[in-house]
Scaffold this active site. Structure first.
Site, PDB file in Angstrom:
ATOM      1  N   CYS A  30      29.860  40.042  43.853  1.00  0.00           N
ATOM      2  CA  CYS A  30      29.379  39.457  45.116  1.00  0.00           C
ATOM      3  C   CYS A  30      27.997  39.999  45.478  1.00  0.00           C
ATOM      4  O   CYS A  30      27.850  41.189  45.772  1.00  0.00           O
ATOM      5  CB  CYS A  30      30.413  39.779  46.200  1.00  0.00           C
ATOM      6  SG  CYS A  30      29.840  39.598  47.885  1.00  0.00           S
ATOM      7  N   CYS A  33      27.613  41.569  48.908  1.00  0.00           N
ATOM      8  CA  CYS A  33      28.331  42.855  48.937  1.00  0.00           C
ATOM      9  C   CYS A  33      27.437  43.976  48.426  1.00  0.00           C
ATOM     10  O   CYS A  33      27.503  45.104  48.918  1.00  0.00           O
ATOM     11  CB  CYS A  33      29.593  42.792  48.072  1.00  0.00           C
ATOM     12  SG  CYS A  33      30.801  41.581  48.628  1.00  0.00           S
TER      13      CYS A  33
END
Length: 105
Positions: A30, A33
């Site tokens: 991600c 993230c």
């Protein structure tokens, strides 16, 4: 560095903590993230001894992500006395996370 939290340790580390707990639900693949990760690590260092700051890899640990309705990552939850008191979805500035911790202290 933020603490690595798993499904096996979540109950003890997060729900039974006597301090506020920040949990970053993330995954290695991600992109956003990876932007939040260093911020969470900074917050972990700044609040050492005052709050618990940890990360849950949702690919390896899905139980609590599902339990708390984490559908998008990154999602950062702040717990106090085992209850969610703040939820941030997506990338936020560091101040958003520190304000949430300060409110829970």
């Amino acid at each position: 560095m933020a603490l690595e939290i798993t499904d096996a340790t979540f109950d003890e580390v997060v729900l039974k903590s006597d301090k506020p707990v920040v949990v970053d639900f993330w995954a290695a693949w991600c992109g956003p993230c990876r932007m939040v990760g260093p911020i969470i690590d900074e917050v972990s260092t700044e609040y050492e001894g005052k709050a618990v700051v940890g990360k849950v890899d949702v690919d390896a640990n899905q139980e609590f992500a599902a339990k708390y309705g984490v559908r998008n990552i990154p999602t950062v939850l702040v717990f106090k006395n085992g209850e969610i008191v703040n939820r941030q979805v997506g990338v936020s500035p560091k101040k958003v996370y520190t304000d949430a911790i300060d409110a829970a202290l």
